[in-house]
Design an enzyme around this catalytic site. Structure first.
Site, PDB file in Angstrom:
ATOM      1  N   ARG A 263      55.519  31.878 -56.418  1.00 51.49           N
ATOM      2  CA  ARG A 263      54.401  30.981 -56.094  1.00 51.49           C
ATOM      3  C   ARG A 263      53.233  31.219 -57.055  1.00 51.49           C
ATOM      4  O   ARG A 263      52.810  32.356 -57.252  1.00 51.49           O
ATOM      5  CB  ARG A 263      53.940  31.216 -54.658  1.00 51.49           C
ATOM      6  CG  ARG A 263      55.061  30.972 -53.686  1.00 51.49           C
ATOM      7  CD  ARG A 263      54.618  31.067 -52.251  1.00 51.49           C
ATOM      8  NE  ARG A 263      55.760  30.817 -51.387  1.00 51.49           N
ATOM      9  CZ  ARG A 263      55.733  30.820 -50.072  1.00 51.49           C
ATOM     10  NH1 ARG A 263      54.588  31.068 -49.445  1.00 51.49           N
ATOM     11  NH2 ARG A 263      56.814  30.573 -49.370  1.00 51.49           N
ATOM     12  N   ARG A 278      49.075  39.113 -51.266  1.00 50.69           N
ATOM     13  CA  ARG A 278      49.287  37.781 -51.846  1.00 50.69           C
ATOM     14  C   ARG A 278      49.706  37.948 -53.298  1.00 50.69           C
ATOM     15  O   ARG A 278      48.891  38.326 -54.135  1.00 50.69           O
ATOM     16  CB  ARG A 278      48.016  36.931 -51.755  1.00 50.69           C
ATOM     17  CG  ARG A 278      48.203  35.487 -52.226  1.00 50.69           C
ATOM     18  CD  ARG A 278      46.939  34.674 -52.061  1.00 50.69           C
ATOM     19  NE  ARG A 278      46.600  34.472 -50.667  1.00 50.69           N
ATOM     20  CZ  ARG A 278      47.102  33.513 -49.903  1.00 50.69           C
ATOM     21  NH1 ARG A 278      47.948  32.657 -50.396  1.00 50.69           N
ATOM     22  NH2 ARG A 278      46.749  33.409 -48.643  1.00 50.69           N
ATOM     23  N   GLU A 350      50.232  37.415 -41.646  1.00 52.30           N
ATOM     24  CA  GLU A 350      51.296  36.456 -41.396  1.00 52.30           C
ATOM     25  C   GLU A 350      52.572  36.908 -42.113  1.00 52.30           C
ATOM     26  O   GLU A 350      52.602  37.001 -43.334  1.00 52.30           O
ATOM     27  CB  GLU A 350      50.866  35.075 -41.909  1.00 52.30           C
ATOM     28  CG  GLU A 350      51.894  34.000 -41.687  1.00 52.30           C
ATOM     29  CD  GLU A 350      51.535  32.710 -42.418  1.00 52.30           C
ATOM     30  OE1 GLU A 350      50.328  32.449 -42.614  1.00 52.30           O
ATOM     31  OE2 GLU A 350      52.478  31.990 -42.810  1.00 52.30           O
ATOM     32  N   SER A 353      56.561  32.149 -40.592  1.00 53.79           N
ATOM     33  CA  SER A 353      56.048  30.854 -40.180  1.00 53.79           C
ATOM     34  C   SER A 353      57.292  30.052 -39.797  1.00 53.79           C
ATOM     35  O   SER A 353      58.129  29.777 -40.639  1.00 53.79           O
ATOM     36  CB  SER A 353      55.321  30.212 -41.354  1.00 53.79           C
ATOM     37  OG  SER A 353      54.553  29.128 -40.927  1.00 53.79           O
ATOM     38  N   ARG A 391      54.564  41.962 -46.975  1.00 50.05           N
ATOM     39  CA  ARG A 391      53.629  42.155 -45.861  1.00 50.05           C
ATOM     40  C   ARG A 391      54.240  43.012 -44.756  1.00 50.05           C
ATOM     41  O   ARG A 391      53.536  43.761 -44.073  1.00 50.05           O
ATOM     42  CB  ARG A 391      53.178  40.801 -45.309  1.00 50.05           C
ATOM     43  CG  ARG A 391      52.327  40.051 -46.324  1.00 50.05           C
ATOM     44  CD  ARG A 391      51.800  38.758 -45.770  1.00 50.05           C
ATOM     45  NE  ARG A 391      51.085  38.017 -46.805  1.00 50.05           N
ATOM     46  CZ  ARG A 391      50.639  36.778 -46.636  1.00 50.05           C
ATOM     47  NH1 ARG A 391      50.834  36.148 -45.471  1.00 50.05           N
ATOM     48  NH2 ARG A 391      49.995  36.178 -47.611  1.00 50.05           N
TER      49      ARG A 391
END
Length: 423
Positions: A263, A278, A350, A353, A391
């Site tokens: 990403r 991130r 997070e 999802s 994470r």
RNA sequence: GGAGAGGUGGCUGAGUGGUCGAAAGCAACGCUUUGCUAAAGCGUCAUACCUCAAAAGGGUAUCGGGGGUUCGAAUCCCCCCCUCUCCGCCA
């Protein structure tokens, strides 16, 4: 992609549902309807001309067979042909214009979603475990990583730029252990089929799951934008069955894949850039389901539960929140986020999802199933992380840190990691 | 990367310019016959879109994808994608 017939027949309903999202999608409905009217008008005229040409061409064939003259008819059909060429072009343009508009439109939120504007409006659904307490001030994973040599951000930046990780020694082994732990859990206990898909993805598959055309700037493109690095295994795995008609008995299909995820995180510069939270490339085990519309909401609950199991077995405190309409992703109709507690951050992260995309992606990739009455209908596609690695890594090392700076490995992970602690 | 062969409906496979959305076979579904099974006979058996209030009906497109030639293309030409074979390279 929304069904143009639904927009045509219930424009007010569609507008109203879309308006609960952020953005101006609901303002595009009139433009789409106008485009649709024009498109159909052109198409009707084109079809009439085609019918004429077809009929007259057959007559020419018949005349020639009987050795009768046909020049007059041929001239007439030639004229029709020219009109058809022109009209064809206009119709194709109108088709494409409409498709482009539809591709920009997000999915309709589920009727029972909480209405809201942003993350502050996301209700908590449930909490598992409690925040661990420490007799010392818990360090964050960056400090722990540096002390125990778990990863090397400076050298990673040297070879790839900021935002890339290089795990080292016990850190690399822990990352690998977590991947294998997740894969084994979902394949052995939750009955998912493991797939190991390609990471280089063509445009049409990126359109299929909804990354394109809207979010191209977030993707790593290769070959002059012909192909892209997968931002999540959702893309190759959901597209596995694109343009197929599945048997109802095959559903629900449960698929699990480990892949790295790429990403660009354009626009996120400076946010959460410290450590592993991130990054431009990270490992993730992804769950994907293809289900019938009748079972998809139930399957979403189960899929979320499957992802939660990872955290439960590792003994990590987490909460599940439901995304409100304003905070939901582009293609999702309903989303649960799973957030794991990271003591060193003093925050929830997070790590998963879980979403039901209903027929939004299936429509884009033309993925159907034959129901018990023999009718072809779009499947519902679902996916959720099970879970995202860096994470999870952060939560794990921060949660299990000891006063002496070592890290205990939870029992369930020990067979994968090979020892009971890192020091 | 080079050379060649090929891509037709759920499957096999015919079709090289006309009445072909496509023969035939298999599979599937329905009906009939039958003591059951089997078999046989008959029938149905692609998708999308447009038209229609809806249904019925009508129409258009689709033979890997796109473009071209032609009055007319599964069929001829061009580009692309994919599969297979051989050569080269390579973990």
């Amino acid at each position: 992609m929304l069904d143009i017939r639904l927009i045509r027949e219930k424009p007010d309903y569609v507008r109203e549902r879309l308006a609960t999202r952020n953005g101006d999608a609901h303002l595009k409905i009139d433009e789409i309807l106008a485009c649709d009217r024009r498109r159909r008008e052109l198409e009707t005229r084109l079809q009439q001309l085609n019918a004429d040409r077809k009929r007259l061409s057959k007559e020419i064939g018949a005349k020639r067979a009987k050795k009768e003259p046909s020049e007059e008819l041929e001239a007439q059909v030639r004229g029709i042909g020219e009109e058809i060429t022109k009209l064809n072009e206009e119709t194709a343009q109108a088709d494409e214009a409409q498709r482009n508009l539809l591709l920009q439109l997000p999915n309709l939120p589920y009727d029972q979603n909480p209405i809201g504007v942003d993350a502050k409006d996301n209700p908590e659904v449930r909490v598992w475990g409690t925040k661990p307490e420490y007799a010392f001030t818990p360090a964050d994973h960056v400090a722990l990583g540096a002390k125990l040599h778990l990863f090397d951000p400076e050298r990673a930046a040297k070879i790839s730029g900021s935002g890339f990780i290089c795990f080292t020694g016990p850190g690399a082994r822990l990352e690998r252990a977590l991947i294998n732990f997740c894969l084994d859990l979902h394949t052995r206990q939750h009955d998912y089929l493991e797939v190991s898909p390609p990471f280089v993805i063509r445009r049409d598959s990126m359109v299929g799951t909804g990354q394109l055309p809207k979010f191209e700037e977030d993707m790593y493109g290769l070959e002059n934008g012909e192909v892209f690095l997968a931002p999540t295994a959702e893309v190759p795995v959901t597209n596995l069955h694109r343009e197929e008609i599945l048997a109802e008995a095959e559903l629900p299909k449960r698929l699990v894949a480990y892949t790295p995820c790429f990403r660009r995180e354009a626009g996120s510069a400076g946010r959460e850039t410290r450590g592993l939270i991130r990054v431009h490339q990270f490992d993730k085990v992804e769950l994907v389901k293809l289900a019938t519309p009748e079972t998809s909401w139930d399957e979403l609950e189960k899929l979320t539960g499957n992802a939660e199991k990872v955290l439960q077995l590792l003994g990590l405190h987490y909460r599940v929140i439901e995304l409100c309409t304003g905070d939901m992703g582009f293609g999702s109709a309903r989303t649960y986020d799973i957030e794991v507690w990271a003591p060193g951050q003093n925050a929830y992260l997070e790590v998963s999802s879980c979403s039901n995309y209903t027929d939004f992606q299936a429509r884009r990739m033309n993925l159907k199933f034959k129901d018990s009455e023999g009718k072809n209908r779009f499947v519902h596609t679902l996916n959720g992380s099970g879970t995202a690695m860096p994470r999870l890594f952060v939560a794990l090392v921060e949660t299990y840190q000891q006063a002496d700076g070592s890290i205990k490995i939870p029992e369930a992970l020990q067979p994968y990691f090979g020892s009971a602690e890192i020091r």
